[in-house]
Design an enzyme around this catalytic site. Structure first.
Site, PDB file in Angstrom:
ATOM      1  N   GLY B 242       0.906  -1.286   0.026  1.00 27.66           N
ATOM      2  CA  GLY B 242       0.098   0.111   0.033  1.00 27.66           C
ATOM      3  C   GLY B 242       0.768   1.231  -0.036  1.00 27.66           C
ATOM      4  O   GLY B 242       0.721   2.160  -0.957  1.00 27.66           O
ATOM      5  N   PHE B 243       1.778   1.422   1.011  1.00 23.86           N
ATOM      6  CA  PHE B 243       2.773   2.421   0.938  1.00 23.86           C
ATOM      7  C   PHE B 243       1.769   3.811   1.094  1.00 23.86           C
ATOM      8  O   PHE B 243       2.399   4.804   1.003  1.00 23.86           O
ATOM      9  CB  PHE B 243       3.577   2.499  -0.243  1.00 23.86           C
ATOM     10  N   ALA B 512       1.797  -0.869  13.960  1.00 25.41           N
ATOM     11  CA  ALA B 512       2.361  -2.105  14.776  1.00 25.41           C
ATOM     12  C   ALA B 512       2.287  -1.717  16.387  1.00 25.41           C
ATOM     13  O   ALA B 512       1.615  -2.607  17.024  1.00 25.41           O
ATOM     14  CB  ALA B 512       3.994  -2.369  14.597  1.00 25.41           C
ATOM     15  N   THR B 621      10.276  -9.765  10.989  1.00 24.21           N
ATOM     16  CA  THR B 621       9.307  -8.792  10.170  1.00 24.21           C
ATOM     17  C   THR B 621       9.861  -7.661  10.168  1.00 24.21           C
ATOM     18  O   THR B 621       9.633  -6.687   9.039  1.00 24.21           O
ATOM     19  CB  THR B 621       8.068  -9.052  10.591  1.00 24.21           C
ATOM     20  N   GLU B 692       8.369   2.938   8.326  1.00 24.66           N
ATOM     21  CA  GLU B 692       8.921   4.404   7.627  1.00 24.66           C
ATOM     22  C   GLU B 692      10.199   4.710   8.163  1.00 24.66           C
ATOM     23  O   GLU B 692      10.795   5.457   7.238  1.00 24.66           O
ATOM     24  CB  GLU B 692       7.732   5.365   7.983  1.00 24.66           C
TER      25      GLU B 692
END
Lengths: 316, 732
Positions: B242-243, B512, B621, B692
């Site tokens: 998606g970003f 998260a 992850t 990010e």
């Protein structure tokens, strides 16, 4: 994509006739370019003649000591051929610099010669483009032209031939063998195969409607160092900003064809005669008629510097 | 639960499951092709129809008329729904340009019709038969021109800030720079294009889509369709990237909903690849002026950063100065952002909005200052560290270890081997190293979850949180497992469904930390429910090895659940710890490049990121997030640019052949180091985001490495060979 009918050609002659008799028909082999263009409505054939079943997939020696490459030899197979790798290294290297493994598995020798430009305006049917829609105008002139031609273009079109293989073929003096719809055979030197746009950029090559490529013949090997140097923004899977295909002999003479700068593989025999004098003289002669845009002026320097790198590599 | 005091010791600190390198629990579904993405839902009993969008062929104007007669007669066509048919619609809260409806064309490839047919191919073929008569209007497409008429937006966007006397201090500085940098428009270019299936049942609408934010989409879809939000059921369990491009409702969902209503069939609509660049949003281009003054010891005395960006009328700033307000010390400061009106497609959030382009500029400027001072750029950054918000010195950082990142990175990367600009060579390659700081704030959003303990001892988590490839499924499972004393094999995670509690969603690297905190809160409720049911004192209860224990009593969780099971549900809400304390994440990027001395091609040799981002919930992850972000930064540095045709007002290179993202050959070696830390101010998880952070600063580190390799300073991204070739050594 427009709906289309489809047939498998039974013979070369039948294929040529089928396309000659229907102005909306096209040959399809690997389809790696044509199908994309059909999905975007850039190409709109209503009939496809599939030639994949015609054999033409062998690479054979010629009595003259050269090589005859069947039109349907896949790029992967051609690049891996032992004789090609030994005697025509330039061709193998050019092929492997192009596209991706998956695409090279499908793409054919003839199809590669016939791939169409990657000018972004050609790809967008909302924009005027003389190559796609004759007479509509050229959006690239005055537009985004960083990738486009600096030499050989016209006021109607500044698109480039996007390929790598044809650059090598041009340096190697290949001959394109065809069958015309009337059954006659034709042999077109690669130098004459791709057209300059002039007022009719819609025609990329000199092939007549229905004229079918059966093979490409390479003359006997010429020795020398075979170098293909492709310059691009990312390391793989990108079209050339500039590419240089060269065969350099021990005495410094040689041949050089340049990609990414013109509507066809750009080779000027008078320019390559200057190779022993170095890159500057060679490039100046190659690009004597260059008319770069503000955005692609860098290619003029880049051609000279890349030829320089190739000459250095050949010496080393 | 409200998080308004710093976290003390809690079950997460056990780190039996959280923090462990667990492979993603949805990995097998993805590698075997069984994870169902939006377009792939297939119910054999449903007769799906296929919608193909028609995009505006002009950038600005009005539609006089549309002729759909030929399209309607084409084989297989069920309906053609045009923007004129649906008329003006109320726009979603999060959209700047409208998605569909009315006669106005606001940008190129704006959706103006959807053609619905029995097959995808029929719909696509018929879409080409729609004829449109436009009244084209003149638009503004060139930021450089438009910046002259840019305006200061409303204060809500916080366009200006300052402290002390910037002008005076800058003029008096011993050493200074005053440079202008530009960053281009960029496309999210995610693997999975926007896609939706819509199906009506009476007045109830079910939508499968590819959405980062379930609740935002649901609300904005309801607004656009003019229906009650409660009548919409939205699902987005798997998302192929998606970003930020899927934060806000997009046209695919709207077109599918209208098409399904018209045809009374479930309709699938995917945006074709060439639509992604002009139909959806993009990261807007910026022009940035940076002025820095310092004393001879390298202490910054004045720092000023101005940025200009453009957007559709009513749009927003690209907040490219925000990190400059916080990153380095300096007594005299100013920042300012101005917004120009452009008629290009809508600019909006793309991974690390603001910080990514801002640091692309700022971290070159810092490198330039270090060069001018004759200082090592790592040392220059260390000298100008701050442990407080430099504009509001009374606000300390909750935890800031940028120095640790820089020092660790310099050591691990072999930074001391960096030479003077243009000094290192390996055959035809000029070799250089570059460094940049990474910085991104730790945002938090309210996030809810429901956890059920079943009679089989399995805990099922339900939240509308999304996993856009980030690993949400896995870290949520780890959180619930830790809280309930289980392994992840005893936790089931269900995401991306509007029937589940509203979560933070995926964006701004808040997902998260926020979503696992929501699961934490729900698990606290479930633990209380278990304790209460067993008559345990919830204060001394231990959840461990699938059992719940109090004193000398120990009961298997499955048994505690009973036949009915137990449920805990809660939403994590946030106090003012992010106001009293500046909460951010930090990193240092180190890059080595080679630049071909003849052609100017820049190729990355190796990259290292050192990140300080609180507790790392899962190092596998998290690492994937960071290396993916580093790759995106490599594209931003070296090749990615939406090429604007300033005459016709659109992004010309609207496919993945023309918009070049990095390929594997561009990324030979990446390494990531996480600093071992926690941030008790951030959440009970003591975690922050990394998704990010990994992008922030990378591109500047690459540009700085190219400078170190060549001695050529390029201030205009992407750093392509045409910008280097005039300065390279003679090779002829």
């Amino acid at each position: 994509m427009r709906a289309f009918t489809y047939e498998r050609a039974a013979s070369v002659e039948a294929a040529a006739k089928a396309v000659a008799s229907n102005t909306e028909a096209k040959f399809i082999a690997g389809g790696t370019n044509l199908l994309d263009l059909m999905k975007l409505q850039v190409e709109t054939p209503t009939h496809l003649v599939d030639v994949n079943g015609l054999g033409l997939d062998e690479i054979q020696s010629t009595p003259e000591g050269g090589l005859r490459i069947g039109a349907l030899v896949r790029n992967t197979d051609l690049a891996a051929n032992q004789v090609v790798r030994r005697d025509y290294g330039l061709l193998a290297r050019a092929l492997l610099a192009g596209a991706s493994g998956q695409l090279r598995n499908k793409a054919t020798t003839a199809g590669n010669l016939l791939q169409r430009t990657r000018c972004p305006y050609f790809y967008d049917t909302n924009q005027p483009c003389n190559k796609r829609q004759p007479g509509s105008g050229c959006s690239a002139i005055g537009g985004i032209s960083r990738q486009l031609a600096v030499v050989g273009a016209s006021d109607a079109c500044i698109a480039t031939h996007p390929g790598d293989m044809a650059i090598a073929m041009r340096a190697l003096d290949a001959v394109v063998e065809t069958v015309k719809p009337d059954g006659s055979r034709n042999a077109i030197p690669i130098a004459n195969f791709h057209r300059l746009p002039g007022d009719e950029p819609q025609f990329d090559t000199v092939l007549e409607r229905g004229e079918f490529i059966t093979s490409v013949v390479l003359p006997a090997p010429i020795g020398g160092k075979h170098i293909y140097r492709k310059v691009r923004d990312r390391a793989s899977y990108a079209f050339a900003l500039v590419s240089v295909g060269a065969v350099i002999q021990p005495d410094g003479t040689g041949r050089v064809a340049v990609g990414g700068i013109a509507p066809r593989p750009w080779r000027v025999e008078a320019a390559e005669a200057l190779l022993p004098k170095g890159a500057r003289a060679t490039a100046a002669a190659l690009l004597a008629d260059a008319r770069p845009t503000e955005q692609n002026r860098y290619k003029v320097d880049l051609v000279e510097r890349t030829i320089g790198a190739v000459i250095t590599e050949a010496r080393g | 639960m409200k998080f308004d005091k710093p976290a003390t010791t809690n079950p997460i600190d056990q780190m039996k499951v959280v923090g462990q390198p667990i492979h993603r629990i949805d990995g097998e579904l993805k590698t075997t092709g069984r994870a169902m993405y939006a377009y792939e839902w297939n119910d054999a009993k449903q007769a799906y129809a296929y919608g193909y969008p028609v995009g505006a062929a002009i950038a600005k104007g009005r539609i006089r008329s549309m002729d759909v007669s030929a399209a309607k007669k084409a084989p297989g066509v069920l309906a053609v729904v045009t923007t004129l048919d649906v008329g003006q619609r109320e726009k979603g809260k999060f959209n700047t340009a409208k998605l569909f409806g009315g006669d106005e064309v606001q940008h190129y490839h704006q959706a103006i019709a959807v053609v619905v047919a029995e097959t995808f191919e029929q719909a696509r073929a018929a879409a080409d038969l729609v004829k449109v008569d436009y009244a084209e209007e003149k638009g503004v497409y060139d930021l450089k021109e438009a910046m002259k008429s840019a305006v200061k937006p409303d204060e809500k966007q916080e366009p200006d800030s300052g402290l002390g006397n910037f002008d005076g201090a800058f003029a008096a500085a011993s050493v200074s720079i005053d440079e202008t940098y530009t960053t281009p428009d960029q496309s999210h270019a995610m693997m999975e294009p926007h896609a939706s299936i819509a199906a009506w049942n009476g007045d109830e609408l079910t939508v499968w889509s590819s959405s980062q934010m379930i609740d935002w989409w649901r609300s904005d879809l309801a607004t656009t369709l003019g229906v009650d939000k409660e009548k919409i059921h939205l699902m987005s369990p798997f998302i192929g990237g998606g970003f930020g491009g899927k934060l806000f409702l997009r046209a695919d969902a709207v077109l599918a909903a209208f098409a399904a209503r018209e045809t009374k069939r479930p309709v699938k609509v995917a945006l074709p690849r060439p639509f992604i660049m002009n139909n959806t949003t993009h990261r807007p281009a910026t022009i940035q002026r940076i002025r820095i003054g310092a004393d001879r010891d390298g202490k910054i005395t004045a720092i000023g950063h101005e940025s200009w960006s453009g957007d559709q009328p009513g749009g927003q700033l690209e907040t490219a100065v925000n990190q400059t307000r916080l990153l380095y010390a300096g007594a005299n400061r100013m920042t300012a952002m101005r917004l120009a009106t452009l008629n290009l497609p809508e600019g909006n959030a793309m991974r690390a909005p603001g910080e990514a382009p801002g640091l692309m500029a700022l971290e070159i400027a810092i490198d330039e200052m270090a060069e001018k001072l004759g200082m090592d750029p790592v040392q220059f950054r260390i000298v100008n560290d701050t442990q407080v918000d430099p504009e509001k010195p009374e606000r300390p950082y909750s935890h800031r270890d940028l120095m640790g990142c820089l020092k660790t990175g310099a050591d691990r990367f072999g930074w001391s081997g960096r030479g003077r600009p243009g000094a290192r060579r390996d055959g035809n390659w000029l070799i250089g190293m570059g460094v940049a700081a990474a910085f991104r704030n730790n945002m938090v959003l309210p996030s809810g979850a429901r956890v059920r303990l079943g009679s089989d001892g399995v805990v099922t988590v339900e939240t509308d949180m999304t996993d856009i490839g980030t690993g949400s499924y896995t870290i949520i499972a780890q959180t619930a497992a830790e809280m309930m004393g289980l392994g992840v094999d005893k936790v089931a995670v269900l995401l991306g469904d509007s029937r589940f509690p509203v979560s933070a969603g995926s964006g701004g690297q808040f997902g998260a930390n926020s979503s696992t905190s929501g699961v934490y809160a729900a698990c606290v409720k479930l633990r209380e429910a278990v304790a209460q049911k067993l008559g345990f004192n919830s204060q001394d209860v231990v959840f461990e090895d699938g059992k719940v224990r109090s004193g000398n009593r120990s009961v298997p969780l499955a048994e505690a659940a009973g036949p009915e099971g137990l449920v805990g549900e809660d939403t994590m809400e946030w106090g003012d710890l992010d106001k009293t304390h500046q909460q951010s994440t930090f990193g240092a990027h180190f890059v080595e490049v080679g630049v071909d001395v003849a052609t100017g091609e820049s190729r990355i040799r190796r990259m290292l990121a050192v990140c300080a981002a609180g507790r790392i919930l899962n190092p596998i992850t998290a690492r994937s997030q960071v290396i993916g972000a580093m790759t995106m930064g490599a594209g931003g540095a070296l090749s990615e640019e939406l090429a604007v045709d300033t005459r016709r007002g659109f992004f010309v290179n609207h496919d993945l052949a023309g918009y070049e993202v990095p390929v594997h050959a561009d990324i030979p070696h990446q390494e990531v180091i996480f600093m071992d830390e926690t941030d008790p101010m951030s959440s009970p998880m003591k975690a922050k985001g990394v998704g990010e952070l990994g992008l922030c600063g990378v591109s500047a580190a690459i540009a700085n490495a190219i400078f170190n390799a060549t001695g050529i300073r390029v201030r205009h991204y992407p750093v392509t060979l045409d910008k280097l070739i005039g300065g390279l050594p003679d090779v002829a």
